[in-house]
Design a protein around this motif. Structure first.
Motif, PDB file in Angstrom:
ATOM      1  N   TRP A   1       0.856 -29.587 -19.906  1.00 50.18           N
ATOM      2  CA  TRP A   1       1.082 -28.161 -20.130  1.00 50.18           C
ATOM      3  C   TRP A   1       0.585 -27.730 -21.501  1.00 50.18           C
ATOM      4  N   HIS A   2      -0.265 -28.524 -22.137  1.00 52.30           N
ATOM      5  CA  HIS A   2      -0.791 -28.156 -23.448  1.00 52.30           C
ATOM      6  C   HIS A   2      -1.567 -26.847 -23.336  1.00 52.30           C
ATOM      7  N   GLN A   3      -1.341 -25.970 -24.305  1.00 53.77           N
ATOM      8  CA  GLN A   3      -1.964 -24.650 -24.295  1.00 53.77           C
ATOM      9  C   GLN A   3      -3.052 -24.605 -25.357  1.00 53.77           C
TER      10      GLN A   3
ATOM     11  N   ALA B   1      -2.739 -14.399 -29.418  1.00 58.60           N
ATOM     12  CA  ALA B   1      -2.947 -15.504 -28.485  1.00 58.60           C
ATOM     13  C   ALA B   1      -2.136 -16.726 -28.905  1.00 58.60           C
ATOM     14  N   ILE B   2      -2.066 -16.986 -30.207  1.00 52.96           N
ATOM     15  CA  ILE B   2      -1.284 -18.120 -30.713  1.00 52.96           C
ATOM     16  C   ILE B   2       0.191 -17.919 -30.398  1.00 52.96           C
ATOM     17  N   ARG B   3       0.696 -16.709 -30.583  1.00 51.20           N
ATOM     18  CA  ARG B   3       2.097 -16.423 -30.297  1.00 51.20           C
ATOM     19  C   ARG B   3       2.414 -16.662 -28.813  1.00 51.20           C
ATOM     20  N   LYS B   4       1.526 -16.221 -27.929  1.00 46.53           N
ATOM     21  CA  LYS B   4       1.711 -16.428 -26.493  1.00 46.53           C
ATOM     22  C   LYS B   4       1.659 -17.921 -26.152  1.00 46.53           C
ATOM     23  N   ALA B   5       0.711 -18.637 -26.730  1.00 50.31           N
ATOM     24  CA  ALA B   5       0.579 -20.074 -26.471  1.00 50.31           C
ATOM     25  C   ALA B   5       1.814 -20.833 -26.961  1.00 50.31           C
ATOM     26  N   LYS B   6       2.353 -20.440 -28.100  1.00 46.35           N
ATOM     27  CA  LYS B   6       3.557 -21.099 -28.624  1.00 46.35           C
ATOM     28  C   LYS B   6       4.751 -20.865 -27.709  1.00 46.35           C
ATOM     29  N   THR B   7       4.850 -19.675 -27.146  1.00 43.88           N
ATOM     30  CA  THR B   7       5.939 -19.384 -26.214  1.00 43.88           C
ATOM     31  C   THR B   7       5.846 -20.287 -24.988  1.00 43.88           C
ATOM     32  N   LEU B   8       4.650 -20.402 -24.417  1.00 45.22           N
ATOM     33  CA  LEU B   8       4.455 -21.256 -23.244  1.00 45.22           C
ATOM     34  C   LEU B   8       4.673 -22.730 -23.571  1.00 45.22           C
TER      35      LEU B   8
ATOM     36  N   ALA C   1       5.225 -28.754 -24.792  1.00 45.92           N
ATOM     37  CA  ALA C   1       3.830 -29.181 -24.853  1.00 45.92           C
ATOM     38  C   ALA C   1       3.269 -28.875 -26.239  1.00 45.92           C
ATOM     39  N   ASP C   2       1.968 -29.029 -26.397  1.00 47.37           N
ATOM     40  CA  ASP C   2       1.295 -28.760 -27.659  1.00 47.37           C
ATOM     41  C   ASP C   2       0.492 -27.468 -27.566  1.00 47.37           C
ATOM     42  N   VAL C   3       0.265 -26.877 -28.734  1.00 47.55           N
ATOM     43  CA  VAL C   3      -0.664 -25.754 -28.848  1.00 47.55           C
ATOM     44  C   VAL C   3      -1.858 -26.265 -29.638  1.00 47.55           C
ATOM     45  N   ILE C   4      -3.039 -26.153 -29.061  1.00 44.54           N
ATOM     46  CA  ILE C   4      -4.268 -26.563 -29.730  1.00 44.54           C
ATOM     47  C   ILE C   4      -5.040 -25.287 -30.042  1.00 44.54           C
TER      48      ILE C   4
ATOM     49  N   ASP D   1      -6.271 -26.487 -35.479  1.00 43.40           N
ATOM     50  CA  ASP D   1      -4.897 -26.928 -35.730  1.00 43.40           C
ATOM     51  C   ASP D   1      -4.252 -27.342 -34.408  1.00 43.40           C
ATOM     52  N   ARG D   2      -3.186 -28.121 -34.548  1.00 41.12           N
ATOM     53  CA  ARG D   2      -2.412 -28.539 -33.370  1.00 41.12           C
ATOM     54  C   ARG D   2      -0.937 -28.461 -33.723  1.00 41.12           C
ATOM     55  N   VAL D   3      -0.165 -27.793 -32.883  1.00 38.19           N
ATOM     56  CA  VAL D   3       1.271 -27.636 -33.101  1.00 38.19           C
ATOM     57  C   VAL D   3       1.972 -28.342 -31.953  1.00 38.19           C
TER      58      VAL D   3
END
Length: 94
Positions: free
Chosen positions: A31-33, A62-69, A75-78, A88-90
């Motif tokens: 589920w990485h975004q 887009a980053i805010r939406k990806a972090k929510t998902l 999962a991770d946010v790339i 970056d990767r969160v």
């Protein structure tokens, strides 16, 4: 009798191989975004998908939406740069 044992052994090996390959084929999807450039905007795309999840005018949105998902699915946010390289990767794997 020796022939039946070897035949049985071959059958068991074939069944083991079949079930092992079945297990590896049914692995869960990640589920990485990914926050990626999309046309003249930014998009969120789940890893492995061809289609985008959402499109945004600004990368920060887009980053805010990806972090929510990512938080929802642990999962991770790339985050990618405009040239496609990874910036970056969160990690939200808690």
């Amino acid at each position: 009798m020796a022939e039946s044992r070897s035949w049985l052994k071959v059958l068991v090996e074939l069944l083991e191989e079949f079930f092992n390959s079945y297990k590896s084929a049914n692995k869960k999807r990640t589920w990485h975004q990914h926050v990626v450039p999309y046309e003249d905007r930014w998009a969120v795309r789940r890893e492995g998908n061809k289609r985008v999840t959402s499109k945004h005018r600004k990368q920060s949105t887009a980053i805010r939406k990806a972090k929510t998902l990512a938080g929802k699915y642990k999962a991770d946010v790339i985050i990618h740069r405009a040239d496609g390289t990874i910036r970056d990767r969160v990690n939200y794997d808690e």
